[in-house]
Design a protein around this motif. Sequence first.
Motif, short mmCIF file in Angstrom:
data_model
loop_
_atom_site.label_atom_id
_atom_site.label_comp_id
_atom_site.label_asym_id
_atom_site.label_seq_id
_atom_site.Cartn_x
_atom_site.Cartn_y
_atom_site.Cartn_z
N CYS A 149 0.86 -1.18 0.00
CA CYS A 149 0.00 0.00 0.00
C CYS A 149 0.90 1.24 0.00
O CYS A 149 1.81 1.35 0.81
CB CYS A 149 -0.90 -0.01 1.23
SG CYS A 149 -1.79 1.54 1.49
N CYS A 192 0.18 3.06 3.77
CA CYS A 192 0.50 2.42 5.06
C CYS A 192 1.56 1.33 4.92
O CYS A 192 1.99 0.76 5.93
CB CYS A 192 -0.77 1.85 5.71
SG CYS A 192 -1.41 0.38 4.90
N CYS A 225 -4.38 -0.04 -0.07
CA CYS A 225 -5.33 -1.00 0.50
C CYS A 225 -6.71 -0.35 0.60
O CYS A 225 -6.83 0.88 0.56
CB CYS A 225 -4.84 -1.50 1.85
SG CYS A 225 -4.84 -0.28 3.18
N CYS A 229 -7.10 2.22 3.56
CA CYS A 229 -6.54 3.55 3.33
C CYS A 229 -7.40 4.33 2.35
O CYS A 229 -7.64 5.52 2.52
CB CYS A 229 -5.10 3.47 2.83
SG CYS A 229 -3.93 3.07 4.15
ZN LIG Z 1 -2.98 1.09 3.44
#
Ligand SMILES: [Zn+2]
Length: 243
Positions: free
Chosen positions: A145, A148, A180, A183
Amino acid sequence: MKNLKLNAEQAWKDFEDRLAPQLNFSVIDRAVYSHLFRHSRLERKLRFRFSMAWLAGRIRLSEKTTRQSVRRLIARGVLRLVERSCQAHHVVCVRLPQEVRAVCAAETAARGPARTSRGAGFAETDFLQTRALRRAIHAREGGRCFYCLRRLIPQRRCLDHVVPQASLGSNSYRNLVSCCLDCNSNKAERHAVEFVRSLYRDRRLSDAELSGRLRALDDLAAGKLIPPLPRQRQNGNGSKEES
Ligand SMILES: [Zn+2]
């Protein structure tokens, strides 16, 4: 931070037209920023020392409300905290609107084509257009991601507009990242810089990871994170394209 020669008239316009609207300043944030700006940059000082009680008294707000706003401005990169002493004094650098990373990144991404060796047309390519182009963005992030750094599986990943489409963000490789689903939904319409700082506050990113993400956002907006295009990959080492 360089001590840019201050054009007060331009700085005030930039504050009203760019900084405050782009970072969703509240009335309180406006008051806090204006007052700190007046006592630092308008006095040709990069750094300014103050106590929360002094600032709260000057803008006629409670200390608690003032402190919350100062924290918000630090989190958004509008103020840089240099020092916080035990006598409740803060030393901050007050950034001009044009020095605030979130404002610059949003505008660079929205401005359009970057000069790359592939020519201006490449920067304008709509990366949501075909499956191969969408995959190229996922491949560039290397299966993690963008925000994150969590490992992604194809079923739980998506493409996110760093500058939301509602704010005229484009489908260029400079404005799309693989991330992801969490997020994607948590970021919503927030600025990417503010969002990665919130991940840091929630302890989802370390100091080093936060710095890395902020750098990556700068590189993305500057057109430096070029996705591996399908044609190149077929001619490359023959490795299988990830799905
Ligand atoms: Zn993420």
